[in-house]
Design a protein around this motif. Structure first.
Motif, mmCIF file in Angstrom:
data_model
loop_
_atom_site.group_PDB
_atom_site.id
_atom_site.type_symbol
_atom_site.label_atom_id
_atom_site.label_comp_id
_atom_site.label_asym_id
_atom_site.label_seq_id
_atom_site.Cartn_x
_atom_site.Cartn_y
_atom_site.Cartn_z
ATOM 1 N N PHE A 1 0.804 -1.222 0.000
ATOM 2 C CA PHE A 1 0.000 0.000 0.000
ATOM 3 C C PHE A 1 0.842 1.281 0.000
ATOM 4 C CE2 PHE A 1 -2.807 -3.207 2.020
ATOM 5 C CZ PHE A 1 -3.705 -3.307 0.972
ATOM 6 N N GLY A 2 2.033 1.178 -0.571
ATOM 7 C CA GLY A 2 2.823 2.381 -0.784
ATOM 8 C C GLY A 2 2.181 3.338 -1.759
ATOM 9 N N ASN A 3 1.213 2.852 -2.526
ATOM 10 C CA ASN A 3 0.459 3.736 -3.419
ATOM 11 C C ASN A 3 -0.435 4.700 -2.642
ATOM 12 O OD1 ASN A 3 -0.948 1.119 -2.911
ATOM 13 N ND2 ASN A 3 -2.661 2.160 -3.901
ATOM 14 N N LEU A 4 -0.777 4.330 -1.386
ATOM 15 C CA LEU A 4 -1.611 5.196 -0.552
ATOM 16 C C LEU A 4 -0.770 6.126 0.307
ATOM 17 C CD1 LEU A 4 -4.245 2.552 0.633
ATOM 18 C CD2 LEU A 4 -4.450 4.177 -1.261
ATOM 19 N N ASP A 5 0.363 5.621 0.799
ATOM 20 C CA ASP A 5 1.287 6.440 1.572
ATOM 21 C C ASP A 5 2.660 5.783 1.500
ATOM 22 O OD1 ASP A 5 2.816 7.252 4.138
ATOM 23 O OD2 ASP A 5 1.125 8.648 4.119
ATOM 24 N N PRO A 6 3.718 6.537 1.181
ATOM 25 C CA PRO A 6 5.041 5.940 1.008
ATOM 26 C C PRO A 6 5.620 5.331 2.282
ATOM 27 C CG PRO A 6 5.167 8.336 0.922
ATOM 28 C CD PRO A 6 3.716 7.976 0.880
ATOM 29 N N SER A 7 5.049 5.658 3.434
ATOM 30 C CA SER A 7 5.559 5.098 4.690
ATOM 31 C C SER A 7 4.985 3.717 5.007
ATOM 32 C CB SER A 7 5.262 6.047 5.856
ATOM 33 O OG SER A 7 3.875 6.091 6.125
ATOM 34 N N PHE A 8 3.871 3.353 4.357
ATOM 35 C CA PHE A 8 3.209 2.101 4.701
ATOM 36 C C PHE A 8 4.076 0.853 4.489
ATOM 37 C CE2 PHE A 8 -1.317 4.003 4.184
ATOM 38 C CZ PHE A 8 -1.261 4.479 5.483
ATOM 39 N N PRO A 9 4.876 0.752 3.409
ATOM 40 C CA PRO A 9 5.703 -0.452 3.257
ATOM 41 C C PRO A 9 6.658 -0.694 4.420
ATOM 42 C CG PRO A 9 5.566 0.714 1.178
ATOM 43 C CD PRO A 9 4.944 1.606 2.210
ATOM 44 N N ASN A 10 7.047 0.355 5.120
ATOM 45 C CA ASN A 10 7.931 0.200 6.277
ATOM 46 C C ASN A 10 7.159 -0.138 7.552
ATOM 47 O OD1 ASN A 10 10.293 0.852 4.803
ATOM 48 N ND2 ASN A 10 9.834 3.044 5.028
ATOM 49 N N MET A 11 5.838 0.000 7.517
ATOM 50 C CA MET A 11 5.013 -0.292 8.688
ATOM 51 C C MET A 11 4.444 -1.701 8.653
ATOM 52 S SD MET A 11 2.871 3.300 8.908
ATOM 53 C CE MET A 11 1.690 2.589 10.033
ATOM 54 N N PHE A 12 4.101 -2.181 7.450
ATOM 55 C CA PHE A 12 3.379 -3.441 7.322
ATOM 56 C C PHE A 12 4.300 -4.588 6.935
ATOM 57 C CE2 PHE A 12 -0.159 -0.419 5.846
ATOM 58 C CZ PHE A 12 -0.586 -0.212 7.145
ATOM 59 N N ALA A 13 3.936 -5.796 7.375
ATOM 60 C CA ALA A 13 4.646 -7.020 7.020
ATOM 61 C C ALA A 13 3.639 -8.017 6.462
ATOM 62 C CB ALA A 13 5.348 -7.610 8.244
ATOM 63 N N THR A 14 4.130 -9.016 5.746
ATOM 64 C CA THR A 14 3.256 -10.061 5.220
ATOM 65 C C THR A 14 3.488 -11.371 5.967
ATOM 66 O OG1 THR A 14 4.859 -10.676 3.527
ATOM 67 C CG2 THR A 14 3.181 -9.055 2.915
ATOM 68 N N PHE A 15 2.411 -12.139 6.121
ATOM 69 C CA PHE A 15 2.515 -13.483 6.681
ATOM 70 C C PHE A 15 2.752 -14.479 5.557
ATOM 71 C CE2 PHE A 15 0.310 -17.467 7.953
ATOM 72 C CZ PHE A 15 1.159 -17.826 8.993
ATOM 73 N N SER A 16 1.950 -14.365 4.512
ATOM 74 C CA SER A 16 2.160 -15.145 3.287
ATOM 75 C C SER A 16 2.432 -14.133 2.175
ATOM 76 C CB SER A 16 0.935 -16.005 2.961
ATOM 77 O OG SER A 16 -0.208 -15.196 2.796
ATOM 78 N N ALA A 17 3.673 -14.111 1.710
ATOM 79 C CA ALA A 17 4.062 -13.107 0.708
ATOM 80 C C ALA A 17 3.219 -13.263 -0.558
ATOM 81 C CB ALA A 17 5.545 -13.261 0.391
#
Length: 282
Positions: free
Chosen positions: A123-139
């Protein structure tokens, strides 16, 4: 002179309601709650696997009900055309990939994050900081509701518009910072709440949390997921932004017909009402 009967349709309806209430608790059974949180998939894997084992074997993504077992949604098979920056149709996992769920929200829609081949991810398309906040369980895709932090998951017989029930539901969340904010509320076929349960929080960014609740029988017709305390949008003064990864839930099964016990109580209520009415009028 005839006196207006004291017992009529409302009395019968009330008796029917009491009959349902009298039988419902036994049908619900006890709940089993599975939850954990931490940094990385390993922190929640044990509880996720225990929840899966409780529900049963994984079923294929095809129409109709298998009657038992479980279904899962990990978002990773969603085509690019249905992922960010495009929205996901609310019925995608009942029509395009039949798994028996349809989403509703008071917000503006739903979105699955982009793959690395068509960034920005997480969701870096919504805010550039989100990729650094969120993690995936199943990539590597995640799921979010837009314009709200609340989404309802409604259950149907896969591939149809026939309402269904499930025995349990669980979700993986990422970046649950605050306690007692991210939750799942469970509802029965009469739209009565079966309880609200909170996902455990974890300190820091790119954390994962899991919450799953299983009942002894299929009684859940809908769940309401509240993600953090703010809708997913460009950060404005902070807030607990939370998005979802894997959904795991019991196989959607048909809503049962009224039981013979309920029908017997209704018949007895009708007979009692008739006797009282005749006595008053005589």
């Amino acid at each position: 002179m005839k006196i207006k009967p004291l017992f009529g349709k409302s009395f019968v309806a009330a008796c029917f309601g009491m009959a349902v209430l009298a039988i419902q608790p036994a049908a619900l059974g006890a709940t089993a709650v599975f939850s954990s949180s931490g940094a990385g998939a390993a922190a929640i894997q044990g509880q996720v696997d225990s929840f899966r084992s409780n529900l049963g074997a994984l079923n294929a993504n095809v129409a109709n009900s298998f009657g038992s077992g479980r279904r899962e949604i990990n978002w990773d098979g969603v085509p690019d055309a249905r992922a960010a920056p495009n929205n996901l149709p609310a019925n995608f996992f009942n029509s395009n990939s039949p798994r028996g769920v349809v989403f509703t929200t008071s917000g503006t829609g739903f979105q699955v994050s982009a793959n690395s081949g068509s960034p920005p991810i997480k969701f870096g398309n919504l805010d550039p900081s989100f990729p650094n906040m969120f993690a995936t369980f199943s990539a590597q895709r995640l799921f979010a509701v837009l314009g709200s932090n609340v989404v309802d998951v409604n259950f149907f017989i896969p591939g149809s518009l026939t309402p269904a029930l499930t025995r349990g539901f669980g979700s993986v969340f990422t970046d649950v910072d605050a306690p007692d904010t991210t939750s799942i509320e469970y509802f029965d076929s009469a739209n009565q709440s079966l309880g609200t349960f909170f996902a455990p929080n974890a300190v820091g960014d790119q954390t994962l949390s899991f919450l799953g609740v299983a009942f002894d029988s299929a009684v859940i017709s809908r769940v309401r997921i509240t993600n953090g305390n703010q809708a997913l949008l460009a950060q404005q003064g902070g807030g607990d932004f939370v998005v979802m990864d894997d959904f795991i839930y019991g196989e959607p099964v048909p809503v049962p017909e009224p039981t013979s016990a309920i029908m017997a109580l209704v018949a007895a209520s009708v007979a009692l009402s008739s006797r009282v009415r005749r006595r008053i009028q005589s």
